[in-house]
Scaffold this motif. Structure first.
Motif, PDB file in Angstrom:
ATOM      1  N   THR A 272      24.116  55.190 -37.503  1.00 60.15           N
ATOM      2  CA  THR A 272      22.877  54.724 -38.131  1.00 60.15           C
ATOM      3  C   THR A 272      22.379  55.698 -39.185  1.00 60.15           C
ATOM      4  OG1 THR A 272      22.273  53.527 -36.108  1.00 60.15           O
ATOM      5  CG2 THR A 272      20.506  53.982 -37.666  1.00 60.15           C
TER       6      THR A 272
ATOM      7  N   LEU B 139      26.940  54.096 -32.191  1.00 61.36           N
ATOM      8  CA  LEU B 139      26.046  53.374 -33.094  1.00 61.36           C
ATOM      9  C   LEU B 139      24.887  54.250 -33.544  1.00 61.36           C
ATOM     10  CD1 LEU B 139      25.218  50.777 -34.520  1.00 61.36           C
ATOM     11  CD2 LEU B 139      24.041  50.078 -32.413  1.00 61.36           C
TER      12      LEU B 139
ATOM     13  N   LEU C 145      16.351  48.252 -30.634  1.00 64.56           N
ATOM     14  CA  LEU C 145      17.567  47.443 -30.521  1.00 64.56           C
ATOM     15  C   LEU C 145      18.404  47.879 -29.329  1.00 64.56           C
ATOM     16  CD1 LEU C 145      19.495  45.323 -31.699  1.00 64.56           C
ATOM     17  CD2 LEU C 145      20.469  47.120 -33.144  1.00 64.56           C
TER      18      LEU C 145
ATOM     19  N   ILE D 118      20.537  47.703 -40.423  1.00 63.99           N
ATOM     20  CA  ILE D 118      21.259  47.832 -39.156  1.00 63.99           C
ATOM     21  C   ILE D 118      21.826  46.498 -38.692  1.00 63.99           C
ATOM     22  CG2 ILE D 118      19.360  47.439 -37.533  1.00 63.99           C
ATOM     23  CD1 ILE D 118      20.403  49.838 -35.932  1.00 63.99           C
ATOM     24  N   LYS D 119      21.194  45.379 -39.063  1.00 66.29           N
ATOM     25  CA  LYS D 119      21.705  44.086 -38.629  1.00 66.29           C
ATOM     26  C   LYS D 119      22.769  43.520 -39.570  1.00 66.29           C
ATOM     27  CE  LYS D 119      18.389  41.017 -40.928  1.00 66.29           C
ATOM     28  NZ  LYS D 119      17.348  39.984 -40.736  1.00 66.29           N
TER      29      LYS D 119
ATOM     30  N   THR E 235      29.999  47.687 -32.109  1.00 64.19           N
ATOM     31  CA  THR E 235      29.619  48.624 -31.046  1.00 64.19           C
ATOM     32  C   THR E 235      28.825  47.927 -29.938  1.00 64.19           C
ATOM     33  OG1 THR E 235      27.700  49.257 -32.404  1.00 64.19           O
ATOM     34  CG2 THR E 235      29.643  50.691 -32.481  1.00 64.19           C
ATOM     35  N   LEU E 236      27.866  47.086 -30.311  1.00 65.69           N
ATOM     36  CA  LEU E 236      27.087  46.390 -29.291  1.00 65.69           C
ATOM     37  C   LEU E 236      27.918  45.319 -28.588  1.00 65.69           C
ATOM     38  CD1 LEU E 236      23.582  46.016 -30.993  1.00 65.69           C
ATOM     39  CD2 LEU E 236      24.383  47.758 -29.385  1.00 65.69           C
TER      40      LEU E 236
ATOM     41  N   TRP F 268      15.741  47.602 -40.467  1.00 63.63           N
ATOM     42  CA  TRP F 268      16.210  46.470 -39.671  1.00 63.63           C
ATOM     43  C   TRP F 268      17.217  45.649 -40.466  1.00 63.63           C
ATOM     44  CZ3 TRP F 268      17.441  44.467 -35.405  1.00 63.63           C
ATOM     45  CH2 TRP F 268      17.576  43.089 -35.241  1.00 63.63           C
TER      46      TRP F 268
ATOM     47  N   SER G 296      29.427  47.605 -38.065  1.00 65.57           N
ATOM     48  CA  SER G 296      29.485  48.564 -36.960  1.00 65.57           C
ATOM     49  C   SER G 296      28.499  48.205 -35.851  1.00 65.57           C
ATOM     50  CB  SER G 296      29.195  49.973 -37.485  1.00 65.57           C
ATOM     51  OG  SER G 296      27.916  50.041 -38.076  1.00 65.57           O
ATOM     52  N   THR G 297      27.357  47.613 -36.205  1.00 66.96           N
ATOM     53  CA  THR G 297      26.389  47.210 -35.184  1.00 66.96           C
ATOM     54  C   THR G 297      26.957  46.112 -34.296  1.00 66.96           C
ATOM     55  OG1 THR G 297      24.565  47.757 -36.688  1.00 66.96           O
ATOM     56  CG2 THR G 297      24.058  46.352 -34.806  1.00 66.96           C
TER      57      THR G 297
ATOM     58  N   PHE H 203      16.317  51.584 -34.200  1.00 65.38           N
ATOM     59  CA  PHE H 203      17.484  51.776 -33.343  1.00 65.38           C
ATOM     60  C   PHE H 203      17.091  51.784 -31.872  1.00 65.38           C
ATOM     61  CE2 PHE H 203      20.016  54.571 -30.708  1.00 65.38           C
ATOM     62  CZ  PHE H 203      21.265  53.975 -30.819  1.00 65.38           C
TER      63      PHE H 203
END
Length: 293
Positions: A114, A110, A148, A51-52, A60-61, A48, A56-57, A145
């Motif tokens: 990851t 994403l 999220l 990824i946060k 992409t989101l 976590w 890129s997170t 992932f």
């Protein structure tokens, strides 16, 4: 005349009565570092944090939400402005399909990044050193992932669905039922999150970001495009199968807007994607155990 006396040899100092490594049981020493047995929760917290904290997170989101909301609202506006051209009796929720289909490319990207990006940067060596249990690492990446992607997709698709129903309430469209709401929000969110998880596992298998993204985009678009160009009568059955089981066609099932008369319906695409993801997880785990990092 005095002579210089050499220094007398000194006895070596006694070794200190403590152990440098944490967790030792030597008397007189207590390690300031708590020693605990690692578990899946530690791996989840690590994944976590990773990824946060990567850009890129966010990108992409952010693009995913922009596409889904922008295309959804734009589609509803166009339909509302042309409501006299045959939209009577149609479900207002089905117009959210277009934004989610395009936005799913962001979730796929994403998912691949990851895992595959860690092989490109060499960070995977640090990850495996900190957590030697490879199945725990893969499981932690998958859980973080999936959670999220599901939460972001559910929130975005629900917002777009409410906006579209509100905008199109007076244009002749029918009001969706509870089951249609569930499929157009919860169902499609689970499907897209599983699609992203499948991309994550393909990234772990391929270990190359560009290659895995290309494979997944091809898997999404190629069957439908190939089927559209199959005009020969001898290929009719192949064409129908590609149309029925292509990912865009399966996504349209959640809006009761299938591209063919047969094939998966209702919640069937969710079980198909779940089976594919489970098979990919088994393959990724087997290769992860065999190959060196």
């Amino acid at each position: 005349m005095s002579t210089h006396q050499p220094p007398m040899p000194q006895a070596p100092a006694a070794a200190p009565d403590w152990q440098a490594a944490p967790g030792g049981s030597y008397p007189g020493y207590t390690s300031p570092i708590p020693v605990v047995r690692t578990h899946l929760g530690h791996a989840l917290a690590s994944e976590w944090t990773k990824i946060k904290s990567v850009r890129s997170t966010v990108w992409t989101l952010g693009v995913f939400m922009l596409l889904v909301v922008g295309i959804g609202v734009l589609t509803a506006s166009v339909v509302n402005a042309n409501s006299s051209n045959g939209v009577d009796g149609q479900n207002a929720l089905q117009f959210g399909f277009f934004g989610l289909l395009l936005g799913s490319m962001c979730i796929i990207t994403l998912g691949v990044l990851t895992t595959a990006s860690e092989y490109g940067t060499g960070m995977i060596r640090t990850t495996m050193t900190a957590c030697p249990s490879r199945v725990r690492v893969l499981a932690a990446k998958s859980v973080v992932f999936f959670a999220l992607a599901f939460v972001v997709t559910l929130a975005t698709s629900s917002f777009v669905a409410m906006v579209q129903v509100s905008m199109l309430s007076g244009s002749g469209t029918i009001s969706p039922t509870g089951g249609e709401w569930a499929k157009a929000t919860l169902g499609i969110s689970l499907y897209i999150a599983l699609l992203g998880l499948l991309s994550l596992l393909i990234g772990s298998i391929i270990r190359h970001s560009a290659g895995a993204i290309t494979i997944m985009i091809g898997a999404v678009l190629a069957p439908l495009v190939i089927a559209l160009f199959m005009a020969s009568q001898s290929l009719e059955k192949v064409r129908e199968w590609l149309l029925e089981y292509s990912i865009p066609s399966q996504m349209s099932c959640f809006y009761d807007n299938t591209l063919s008369r047969s094939g998966p319906t209702g919640w069937d695409p969710l079980w198909i994607m779940l089976g594919l993801t489970a098979a990919a997880f088994a393959g990724a785990y087997a290769l992860l155990q065999k190959r060196d990092v």
